[in-house]
Design a protein around this motif. Structure first.
Motif, PDB file in Angstrom:
ATOM      1  N   ALA A  95     -13.397  18.724  62.578  1.00 40.09           N
ATOM      2  CA  ALA A  95     -13.830  17.852  63.676  1.00 40.09           C
ATOM      3  C   ALA A  95     -13.086  16.539  63.592  1.00 40.09           C
ATOM      4  O   ALA A  95     -12.673  16.106  62.509  1.00 40.09           O
ATOM      5  N   ARG A  96     -12.896  15.921  64.743  1.00 44.34           N
ATOM      6  CA  ARG A  96     -12.335  14.578  64.776  1.00 44.34           C
ATOM      7  C   ARG A  96     -12.949  13.816  65.940  1.00 44.34           C
ATOM      8  O   ARG A  96     -13.341  14.415  66.943  1.00 44.34           O
ATOM      9  N   PRO A  97     -13.058  12.476  65.833  1.00 47.07           N
ATOM     10  CA  PRO A  97     -13.658  11.683  66.913  1.00 47.07           C
ATOM     11  C   PRO A  97     -12.901  11.863  68.224  1.00 47.07           C
ATOM     12  O   PRO A  97     -11.666  11.925  68.240  1.00 47.07           O
ATOM     13  N   ASP A  98     -13.645  11.956  69.325  1.00 47.81           N
ATOM     14  CA  ASP A  98     -13.004  12.138  70.630  1.00 47.81           C
ATOM     15  C   ASP A  98     -12.678  10.819  71.315  1.00 47.81           C
ATOM     16  O   ASP A  98     -12.148  10.809  72.424  1.00 47.81           O
ATOM     17  N   GLY A  99     -12.994   9.683  70.666  1.00 50.84           N
ATOM     18  CA  GLY A  99     -12.705   8.382  71.255  1.00 50.84           C
ATOM     19  C   GLY A  99     -13.797   7.855  72.144  1.00 50.84           C
ATOM     20  O   GLY A  99     -13.704   6.737  72.652  1.00 50.84           O
ATOM     21  N   HIS A 100     -14.857   8.651  72.369  1.00 48.94           N
ATOM     22  CA  HIS A 100     -15.956   8.216  73.239  1.00 48.94           C
ATOM     23  C   HIS A 100     -17.302   8.353  72.542  1.00 48.94           C
ATOM     24  O   HIS A 100     -18.335   8.439  73.205  1.00 48.94           O
ATOM     25  N   GLY A 101     -17.284   8.381  71.222  1.00 50.35           N
ATOM     26  CA  GLY A 101     -18.525   8.486  70.483  1.00 50.35           C
ATOM     27  C   GLY A 101     -18.948   9.896  70.163  1.00 50.35           C
ATOM     28  O   GLY A 101     -20.004  10.106  69.569  1.00 50.35           O
ATOM     29  N   GLY A 102     -18.156  10.876  70.536  1.00 48.79           N
ATOM     30  CA  GLY A 102     -18.459  12.271  70.251  1.00 48.79           C
ATOM     31  C   GLY A 102     -17.447  12.881  69.306  1.00 48.79           C
ATOM     32  O   GLY A 102     -16.661  12.181  68.658  1.00 48.79           O
ATOM     33  N   TRP A 103     -17.457  14.217  69.242  1.00 48.05           N
ATOM     34  CA  TRP A 103     -16.572  14.938  68.322  1.00 48.05           C
ATOM     35  C   TRP A 103     -15.819  16.050  69.040  1.00 48.05           C
ATOM     36  O   TRP A 103     -16.384  16.762  69.858  1.00 48.05           O
ATOM     37  N   GLU A 104     -14.538  16.174  68.718  1.00 46.49           N
ATOM     38  CA  GLU A 104     -13.766  17.361  69.078  1.00 46.49           C
ATOM     39  C   GLU A 104     -13.884  18.347  67.920  1.00 46.49           C
ATOM     40  O   GLU A 104     -13.675  17.972  66.762  1.00 46.49           O
ATOM     41  N   LEU A 105     -14.189  19.605  68.219  1.00 47.96           N
ATOM     42  CA  LEU A 105     -14.460  20.599  67.183  1.00 47.96           C
ATOM     43  C   LEU A 105     -13.539  21.803  67.338  1.00 47.96           C
ATOM     44  O   LEU A 105     -13.203  22.195  68.468  1.00 47.96           O
TER      45      LEU A 105
ATOM     46  N   GLY B 224     -14.383  23.196  71.017  1.00 46.31           N
ATOM     47  CA  GLY B 224     -15.468  22.626  71.795  1.00 46.31           C
ATOM     48  C   GLY B 224     -15.598  21.146  71.561  1.00 46.31           C
ATOM     49  O   GLY B 224     -14.841  20.554  70.770  1.00 46.31           O
ATOM     50  N   VAL B 225     -16.561  20.538  72.224  1.00 44.28           N
ATOM     51  CA  VAL B 225     -16.808  19.101  72.113  1.00 44.28           C
ATOM     52  C   VAL B 225     -18.305  18.878  71.980  1.00 44.28           C
ATOM     53  O   VAL B 225     -19.103  19.470  72.714  1.00 44.28           O
ATOM     54  N   ALA B 226     -18.672  18.037  71.021  1.00 43.26           N
ATOM     55  CA  ALA B 226     -20.043  17.547  70.925  1.00 43.26           C
ATOM     56  C   ALA B 226     -20.027  16.121  71.466  1.00 43.26           C
ATOM     57  O   ALA B 226     -19.556  15.195  70.806  1.00 43.26           O
TER      58      ALA B 226
END
Length: 594
Positions: free
Chosen positions: A475-485, A497-499
């Motif tokens: 996972a890595r931060p998506d830049g908007h407070g969520g996660w790219e998975l 996916g994205v959380a």
């Protein structure tokens, strides 16, 4: 080294993340323009001088400020120029000189986009003045209203694109008079009229505005409706012809913005213009994030081989370097890595790269280079010239025992998968000897050969390491407070996916795992796909959430040899070096004692 496993904390603020190009594209209504016009003593920036500067700063249709001053050119103004502009020697005798005007103007225009009618003339004089004053030119973006007018207006509307013609056409409130501030004010009205026209053509940001000034066919512009309805999300776009055949596959963080640029000349390659002319529709494929988009692009290009794609089109053309399975193995360039008990180095991108790597290994290790079938029981023939110059241990005439030769083969095979130092050491010793003898050019050639081997081994070891992990979740931060998975299985992207911010990530991870693709480990994925995944995993902020097995690299693998992996010397791209190492400069061969 083995990667650690981390739980998922809440990502921090995104202020330190670099936005994509699409995200940086401000709408034109939010951009500050400085419209500038100059009057000069003539038309040559190298020999003539500025006599007046006029500029208007605007944003969102509102005037923010004006700048106007006469300039003492320190020379006589030609009579015909005085008649044209009304500026005489008497008027400028007490005016400030260019040394004080240019810094003041640059401060006035700081951070803005410069606009001028026939911009090369005005910008050329400003650049020449900066050069004369030893001032750095700030290099702002420049918009030329004359070029924009030629792209937007037809001859039925205006006979030419002179400022005096365009100003009344767009109902400018100021009439051009060949005085700098009047002409700048008129150009402001012309700019606003042109931007209103461009908005109807889908031009809404500065990159699109600048791109529109490039040459583009009317056929391309007529296809701009193909971008309508596309999502403003990351993904893959596929241009298709009337039969549905893929013409071109691309990827973007913003599908709508990227596809729209094909119809406003952001893509100036002639083959892209031809492709757009043939296209009848654009199919979008939305993706969770950029990694999934990049992987899907690679897979689609490899599967369909669109005629207008060049990169990644023929992954089957990758080659391998093989240590053959025979009594006295040799290096052979092959098209496929089979499960036949042989050792393979690869995949390498083409035949040329494989040959360069093979030659570099031959420089370090005296493996045979002939293709004869050799026997362990008897001498086959007399040795060739390579044995006479120390380039081969001559197994053909019994010059080495099978055990000694097998040790050399093992040294090469272990360097491919693990410790590369024994393969590099003879070449490094040769570099030291050549440098001591001040034969620096030949030492540079040897250094580039080491780079060739190290990079090939490092690439294989990196790919093999991630492919050896049955399942890896990251996972890595998506830049908007969520996660790219992502879920990676045997080096292949199995799920993405994205959380989003505020959504617990673990249920999303569990769902991705449950629905991820089933991957056959015996079928190697595209090397470019695995490399794409590795680049994503190695970015700052990426967390390894879980792994079914350790993701590990050899302790003394090629990845440790940063000196040869860094692109810090002219030979950093070893596959561009086509020189042959002279026989006199051959490195000492590697030897193994039993």
């Amino acid at each position: 080294m083995t990667a650690a496993t981390h739980r998922l904390p809440h990502p921090g603020p995104s202020g330190g993340l670099q936005l994509s190009f699409d995200e940086l594209a401000e709408p034109l209504r939010d951009i500050t323009f400085v419209v500038v016009d100059l009057e000069t003593t003539g038309g040559a920036a190298a020999s003539d001088a500025i006599t007046e500067v006029g500029a208007v700063k605007v944003r969102g249709g509102q005037v923010l400020g004006e700048f106007q001053t006469l300039v003492d050119p320190r020379r006589s103004i030609p009579a015909f120029v005085s008649v044209l502009t009304g500026i005489t020697d008497t008027m400028v005798v007490s005016a400030p000189t260019i040394s004080s005007v240019v810094p003041a103007f640059l401060e006035f225009a700081r951070g803005a986009i410069l606009v001028a009618h026939n911009a090369p003339f005005d910008i050329g004089f400003l650049k020449a003045a900066c050069t004369e004053l030893a001032l750095p030119w700030p290099g702002p973006a420049v918009v030329d209203t004359a070029v924009l007018a030629r792209r937007v207006l037809t001859r039925d509307e205006v006979p030419n694109c002179k400022l005096a013609t365009l100003a009344p056409f767009f109902r400018a409130t100021t009439r051009p008079t060949h005085r700098a501030l009047d002409d700048a004010r008129a150009t402001v009205d012309v700019l606003h009229g042109l931007l209103e026209r461009l908005g109807n053509l889908g031009v809404h940001s500065l990159p699109e505005l600048r791109a529109f000034t490039a040459q583009v066919s009317e056929a391309q512009r007529r296809k701009r409706h193909l971008a309508e309805g596309l999502p403003a999300r990351p993904g893959v776009y596929v241009f298709r012809d009337a039969k549905g055949t893929p013409l071109y596959v691309g990827t973007s963080r913003n599908l709508r913005s990227r596809v729209r640029q094909y119809f406003v000349a952001s893509e100036t390659r002639s083959r892209m213009g031809e492709m757009v002319g043939l296209a009848e529709r654009v199919d979008p494929i939305e993706c969770a994030h950029t990694l999934e988009a990049q992987v899907r692009e690679l897979r689609l290009i490899a599967a369909h081989k669109p005629r207008y794609n060049r990169r990644s089109k023929f992954p089957e053309r990758a080659v391998w370097l093989k240590l053959t399975v025979e009594p006295f193995p040799r290096l052979s360039v092959v098209r496929e890595a089979r499960d036949d008990g042989a050792s393979y180095l690869g995949p390498l991108r083409n035949q040329r790269q494989a040959e360069v790597v093979r030659d570099a290994i031959h420089d370090a290790v005296p493996l045979r280079q002939c293709s004869d079938r050799l026997s362990l029981r008897r001498v086959v023939r007399a040795a060739c010239v390579l044995a006479g110059i120390g380039r081969c241990d001559a197994p053909c005439e019994g010059g080495t025992t099978p055990q000694q030769y097998a040790a050399l083969v093992g040294l090469v095979a272990s360097a491919w998968t693990g410790d590369v130092r024994p393969l590099v050491a003879p070449l490094e010793a040769r570099i030291a000897a050549l440098s001591a003898a001040q034969r620096y050019e030949q030492a540079g050639v040897v250094r580039d050969r080491i780079t060739t081997v190290v990079r090939a081994c490092a690439r294989m070891q990196r790919l093999s390491a991630v492919r050896a992990v049955g399942e890896l979740v990251a996972a890595r931060p998506d830049g908007h407070g969520g996660w790219e998975l992502v879920v990676v299985r045997a080096g292949r992207l199995a799920a993405a996916g994205v959380a989003a911010r505020g959504v617990p990530p673990w249920p999303v991870v569990d769902a991705l795992r449950a629905t991820a693709d089933v991957v056959d480990p015996s079928h190697a994925p595209l090397a470019e796909e695995t490399e794409c995944i590795l680049r994503w995993l190695e970015q700052d902020g990426t967390r390894l959430v879980d792994a079914s097995a350790p993701w590990a690299m050899p302790a003394f693998g090629a990845g440790r040899m940063s000196t040869y992996l860094a692109a810090d010397h002219p030979g950093a791209d070893p596959f561009r070096d086509r020189r042959r190492l002279p026989m006199a400069a051959r490195p000492a061969r590697a030897t193994v004692t039993g």
